[in-house]
Every structure is written in C-alpha cells, then in structure tokens.
Design an enzyme around this catalytic site. Structure first.
Site, PDB file in Angstrom:
ATOM      1  CB  SER A 227      -3.053  10.811   4.644  1.00  0.00           C
ATOM      2  OG  SER A 227      -3.121  10.318   3.395  1.00  0.00           O
ATOM      3  CG  ASP A 228      -3.307   4.390   6.683  1.00  0.00           C
ATOM      4  OD1 ASP A 228      -2.970   3.887   5.298  1.00  0.00           O
ATOM      5  OD2 ASP A 228      -3.495   3.474   7.381  1.00  0.00           O
ATOM      6  CD1 TRP A 229      -3.528   4.514  -0.814  1.00  0.00           C
ATOM      7  CD2 TRP A 229      -2.048   5.248   0.724  1.00  0.00           C
ATOM      8  NE1 TRP A 229      -2.252   4.913  -1.354  1.00  0.00           N
ATOM      9  CE2 TRP A 229      -1.587   5.153  -0.487  1.00  0.00           C
ATOM     10  CE3 TRP A 229      -1.413   5.365   1.909  1.00  0.00           C
ATOM     11  CZ2 TRP A 229      -0.333   5.553  -0.796  1.00  0.00           C
ATOM     12  CZ3 TRP A 229       0.054   5.814   1.742  1.00  0.00           C
ATOM     13  CH2 TRP A 229       0.492   5.788   0.363  1.00  0.00           C
TER      14      TRP A 229
END
Length: 750
Positions: A227-229
């Site tokens: 995932s993106d953060w």
C-alpha cells in the site's frame, strides 16, 4: 513461489497476518526465519531517515545524490541513461542497507496543474513505460527492489485519499494502465504500490479487479503489492482483493484479518498466499544484500550532471545568441541563479550531498568576462520588489547578454497540493518585460516541476532554455549548455499549451464530491491538441539543437510481431549533436475512434557535422493495438497504418505506410444488433440478405433520400418485430445461435 512453511516453523495465522503488516514506518515485520526489510522513499534519490520518520520529508534524511527528478529525466528520452541512474541508486541503497526503493512513478500527466507531475515522466504512456522499465531494471540489477507506483490513476493531489477516478475501460487500458503494464511485463518490479485514490468507485487498495485480475492474472506480476503509506481503508477487504503488505502496519488491523478468517468471512488461503509473497521478497532482498558496497560521491555527481545536461531543452534561439561567448559581458538575473530550484517537495525530497549553483558555474566558465548578478525578485516577502527590479534592469542594460532565471518556488508546487493555474509569477513576468526592454539579447532559463504557460514569455527573449528540475548538478549542466560545452538534445515529454482552458481535462479537474470524470477519454496530452487542431506554444517532443538535422530516408516493414522502422538522419550543421527520432502511427478510416496520431517508438543518434546515421526501431505490434470494450481484450485492426518519423509531434519529416494483418472483431448478435452488423456477419449475413432485400424494395422508389444509413443502423429486433411475418418461423433464433456459436459465444441473447 516460496511456500510459507519453508520460511516458518508451523506458521500460525497470527504470524501470517503479521507478515502483511509493517513493523514500523519503513520496515516490514520479522517473523521466524523471514527477515525484516527496509524500504525508503525515492525515486530520484535515496531518502533514508534516521530518527524521526514521516512520509512528507518533514524530518531530515541522510545525504544522498539528488539525480534529476522524472520531469527532467524523461526529457533525455534515453532508456540506457535511465538504466545507469537506476544502477547508481541501487549502489547507494546497498551501501545504506535499503532493500526496496519506492519508485518509479509512471502515472500519466493528465492535467498540467497536478501537484506531483514533477515526479512522473510524461503525458504519453509509451515514454512513461519505457523509461520506467529502464529505471526498474537498472535498480534491480544491483539487488535492490523497485516499487512501481502509484497504481493506478493517481493523477491529482486534490482529495487524493478519497477521490474516485472515473474512467471508461478503453482510456483506462490504453492510457492510464499501459505504462504499468509495460514495466511489469518487461522488468518485473519486486513490488507494486497501490495508490490512495479510488478507481471507478473502488479504493485501489481494495480493488480485486486491479490488483489480482489485471496485475497478476493478466500481466503475470509475481511480486508484492504494497500500500501507499496510509492508503488502506479496510485491511480485510484489501487482503481479499490482493494487497499483500500494509504500510505502515498496526496490530489492530492484523487482529481484524485473524478474526475475519476465524469467522469464515476471509479465505485463509488468501492470507497464506499474501504472506508467502512477502516472505519470498524478504528472502530475495536478504540474499541480494551486498554490505560491502561503496560508491564514490564524485562519480554519482558526474552522472547527475550528465543526465541534467541531456535533459535541458532548447525551446527557442531565434537570433542564434547561444551558445554564449565567454568573452561577453553577462548579466545573470534571478534568484534561482544563486539559490537553485532543483527538486520537488514532499516525500521524494532528497538531502543532496552537494548542489552546484548556476551563477558560480557561469563565472567559472567565463573567468575573464564581467559577470554581474542581480536577484530581480525574491522569495523573501520582506524584500523590496521595485528595488530588486531596478537593480536587475541596470545590470541588463550594462551587459552584452542577460541570462534571466525564472520559474516556480518550492512553495508553489508540491506533493499534496494541485496548482490553481499554470502561470509564472506576475512579478517575474514583469521583470522579464523590463529586462527585455533594455536588453533584447536575453536568454531565459526556466526552473519548474509542472508545465508553465509560456505564451507571455516567447515574444520577449532571444532564447529560452527549459531546465525543469535538474537535480543537484543542474547548475553545472546549465552552464555547460549555455556555453556550448554540451549541445542541448532534450525533448519535451509534455505539451506546453497556449492557455490552461485548452488542456484536455480543464473542465474535468479536480472533480467534485469525491469523483473526477476522465471525460477526455483517450485524447490525453498531444492526442487532444491534435484532434482539436489547437495551437500550442511548444508541442510534445519539441527541442532544438545548436546544429541541424535532415531526415533523408525512411523504411517501414512488418515482420511477425514487430514493425521494423529505419530512419537515416544527417547532421547538416557545424557542431556534433544528438537527434531524438520520434515515430508516430496513424490510421485513416478506422472502425474505432482514434487520436490523429500516437507515439509508437523513438530512438537516438549521435552525429558529427556532415555525418549520417541510421536509427533502427523495432516497434512491437502491440503499439498498434486498441482495447475493445465489448470483447474486453486487445485487438489489432487489420489494414494500412501510416508510420511517420519526426523531430516532434508537430515536426513530421517523413512517413510511409505498412500493412498489418489483424483480426475482425466479432460481437454477439442479438436484438440490439443493427441490420448492418447482422448483414456483415459471415453466417447471419447470407442467411438474412435475401429476405431483407425483398423488405427493402418498398424504399427503392423514394427519391432524393438515401435510406441506407438509417436502415443500416436500425436495431434488428425492432425491425423484425414490425416485419416478422416475412421471416420463416424460428429462423431468427436458429441463425443467430449458429452465428454466435461460430464467433465463440455460447448462447444467443435475443
């Protein structure tokens, strides 16, 4: 794929869930014999934080080489050079103990206002994919994993955590997913990072169609989806969709995954597969560690300088005042000359090991000349703009040539915020007018991450150099180009419009109520401007040189899965130079809507004065495909395509045609099929043609009216319902069933 049991002793469900969750901001969780790995931000330099951590470069990071960001890197049009940048980044990662570098970003520059455009390559998917693939291959050749991002349709910063990019299937496939597909299939990045936004209503992190059906099943991706953060809204739904690793993770979401399995709402096999993929990449990263790796800062700085010099675009030089004579009196004007703007803001911000200052480098290359400096404008709100301008005008008037640095400050474009316009600051434009009024021999040097409107600029100065964001060695590179030590060869990878309202997405950006409609369809960037015959300030692919090139010959031949193109180019000037040959395809009388032309390949050639050379490009057959929305697959429309070679999208030099074999699209026939579609089918057509001919006789006596187009588009079912008595009983169902079966459809939908 590595079985999870080979990495863990009788792994528990809790351990499997834990492997899918980061242990802290930058590292994965160590479980049993599965090691923890370190990820850190890129993509144009290593941003390894020690101590306080964050995702927006608010806290400091270790010194690293700041290479030109993607906005400049792309202007080299050189995959081999991008590969070398990837190698250098991999070297620095190995020395710093970093296993995965978060990059590259290959999202399309849909709108010039998008705040993160500096981090992406182009408005064109082929350029983005080719350079992204080279970057990944270079990095991973050093045993460091890439993280291809941001998957997918992450084309704005406004409401980026919630907004739904609502895109029709064809532009989604042909424009917004195409670069990702190319990188995945050519370079196999270790990880793919899903984006914050939703795609057609579904969060990217929870989009099974995107993460599993397309990415894994159709493209063959074998790595980890991370995932993106902070992009995960529902961990259980994300795991079920195909997300392997949540960053950063937390125990609460791990427990939810465990609970969902025990409650029977989540298949335990899905959790096991995700854990196995994370374990495989963790072992791969650990096995690839080269702890004794060292790198020489001076060597990497030299590479950054080479890339920056190749990225600079000569937009115009009408009076041939470039390159500069080092004996001339020079007035260097603009704050950016003394305080370089060389990278974007946000998560990609690098703590550069050194920064070359353009003013210092200009003086070093003209040691015997008088080089004055005036700021002209300032980012300091306490400065006196009138006094700064007056000083700059005096300096320009006293010089033989003025070199004026203009652009955007860090505060005017950054991750997290889209721009409201694409204008240069008004005070800078006013300064330009004042300087040109007293010194017509003025060279403008531009520093910016996103496109800026240049219509107010082009009428004034004698020459314009586009520096985009050139990284830490930009100052040296600009001086090299200004004095002719390097002959500029950069080319734009984004169109510069005359005005913002001309942009294809102008009325559909940034959307409202958490939705943005991609109403321009496949007509993104130059495709739009060409389709609507809109004048632009500088077209896609544009860039000049201190020499000139002639295109002498072009051959285009189809061989199996490629179209082989050969272009002979001759240097007709007095300096050695590099030409970037761009290949565009077009199709007349197509059965589908197309852009007037689209890029299918490119290549470079270095030539001495008077020398000729051949650029050879093997264009894959897939570059002539289109996505068929009804059949949900790629098709090549058989027939004649035109392939053109040019120096930009609007500087076409030669063209030729090539015949490609294709396949005829066969669609399910039913009540909503038109009479024309029925008659065109090889089975249904002959069966109905004789019956229809008798029915159509009633129209033959009408004068001055052509009923053929109306009849051709008439829905078959409604026609039959009004004239069905003329058809034998059961004929319709029997013929359509045979036709559909022959076309691969199992049942008739009448």
């Amino acid at each position: 794929m590595l079985e999870i049991a080979s990495a863990l002793d009788e792994p528990t469900l809790e351990q499997k869930a834990g492997l899918g969750s980061g242990s802290d901001f930058w590292t994965t969780t160590e479980v049993g014999r599965v090691p923890s790995i370190l990820m850190t931000d890129g993509p144009h330099g290593l941003r390894k934080q020690e101590g306080a951590t964050d995702h927006l470069a608010l806290s400091g990071s270790l010194p690293a080489t700041c290479f030109p960001p993607a906005v400049a890197l792309s202007q080299t049009w050189d995959p081999s050079l991008v590969f070398r940048v990837g190698e250098a980044l991999g070297r620095e990662c190995q020395a710093a103990g970093v296993h995965v570098l978060l990059g590259p970003g290959v999202n399309i520059k849909r709108d010039p206002r998008a705040g993160r455009n500096f981090e992406y390559f182009s408005e064109d998917p082929l350029v983005s994919g080719a350079l992204g693939s080279a970057w990944v291959s270079g990095l991973q050749s050093m045993g460091v994993g890439a993280s291809l991002k941001h998957f997918a349709a992450n084309n704005q910063e406004t409401d980026r955590m919630r907004v739904s990019a609502d895109i029709d299937p064809r532009p989604l496939r042909e424009i917004y997913l195409r670069a990702f597909q190319k990188v995945v299939q050519e370079a196999q990045p270790w990880t793919v990072m899903c984006s914050y936004n939703r795609v057609n209503g579904v969060h990217a992190s929870q989009n099974r169609w995107l993460l599993t059906e397309v990415l894994r099943e159709q493209w063959g991706f074998e790595g980890v989806v991370v995932s993106d953060w902070g992009a995960v809204a529902d961990r259980v739904a994300a795991v079920e969709a195909g997300l392997d690793l949540q960053m950063p993770g937390n125990d609460v979401d791990d427990a939810k995954v465990v609970a969902a399995v025990r409650e029977g709402s989540l298949d335990p096999a899905v959790v096991t597969e995700a854990a196995a993929r994370v374990a495989r990449v963790a072992h791969q990263a650990e096995a690839a560690r080269r702890p004794d790796t060292a790198w020489e800062p001076e060597d990497h700085h030299d590479l950054a300088r080479e890339v920056a010099s190749r990225a600079i675009v000569l937009l115009r030089d009408d009076q041939r005042i470039l390159p500069l004579d080092p004996a001339q009196r020079l007035a260097v004007i603009g704050e950016f000359a003394a305080r370089p703007r060389y990278q974007g803001g946000g998560s990609s911000h690098v703590n550069a090991i050194r920064v070359d200052v353009a003013l210092d480098e200009i003086r070093a290359r003209a040691p015997r000349a008088e080089v004055s400096y005036a700021a002209g404008f300032s980012s300091d709100k306490e400065a006196d703009p009138a006094a700064l301008r007056a000083q700059a005008v005096r300096a320009a008037a006293d010089a033989d040539v003025a070199v004026l640095f203009l652009g955007l400050f860090d505060s005017q474009e950054s991750e997290g915020v889209d721009r409201a316009d694409i204008e240069l600051p008004a005070d800078q434009l006013g300064l330009l007018d004042a300087v040109v009024a007293v010194q017509p021999r003025t060279v403008v040097v531009l520093s910016h991450g996103g496109v800026v409107r240049l219509a107010p600029v082009v009428a004034g100065p004698s020459a314009i150099l586009d520096g985009a964001l050139l990284g830490q060695a930009g100052g040296s590179a600009l001086a090299d180009v200004l004095f002719g030590i390097v002959n500029p060869s950069g080319r734009l990878t984004e169109t510069v419009p005359e005005r913002l309202p001309d942009a294809p997405s102008f009325t559909n950006f940034p959307g409202e109520r958490m939705h943005v409609r991609y109403g321009e369809g496949i007509l993104v960037g130059y495709r739009w401007y060409d389709a609507r015959s809109i004048d632009v300030t500088f077209p896609f692919g544009h860039g000049l040189s201190y020499t000139t090139f002639a295109y002498d010959s072009l051959t285009v031949e189809a061989h199996g899965d490629t179209v082989d193109v050969r272009v002979t180019v001759r240097n007709t000037g007095e300096r050695a130079g590099r030409e970037i040959v761009q290949l565009y395809a077009s199709r007349d009388r197509s059965t589908v809507v197309r852009a007037p032309q689209w890029l299918v390949g490119f290549g470079t050639v270095d030539l001495a004065p008077g020398q000729s050379g051949e650029v050879v490009v093997a264009v894959p057959r897939r570059e002539f495909e289109h996505w068929d929305e009804e059949l949900q697959r790629w098709l090549v429309e058989g027939g004649e395509f035109r392939v053109a070679a040019g120096a930009s999208s609007r500087d076409i030099r030669l063209s030729d045609t090539v015949e490609l074999h294709g396949e005829t699209a066969r669609y399910r026939l039913g009540a909503d099929s038109s009479i024309g579609e029925i008659l065109a089918d090889p089975i249904a057509g002959p069966a109905f043609r004789e019956v229809f001919a008798a029915m159509f006789e009633q129209f033959s006596g009408a004068e001055e009216t052509d009923f053929a187009p109306m009849l051709d588009s008439l829905p078959f079912g409604r026609f039959v319902s009004t004239t069905g008595s003329a058809l034998p009983a059961g004929m319709v169902d029997e013929v359509l069933a045979r036709a559909n079966a022959a076309n691969g459809f199992q049942e008739n939908r009448t």
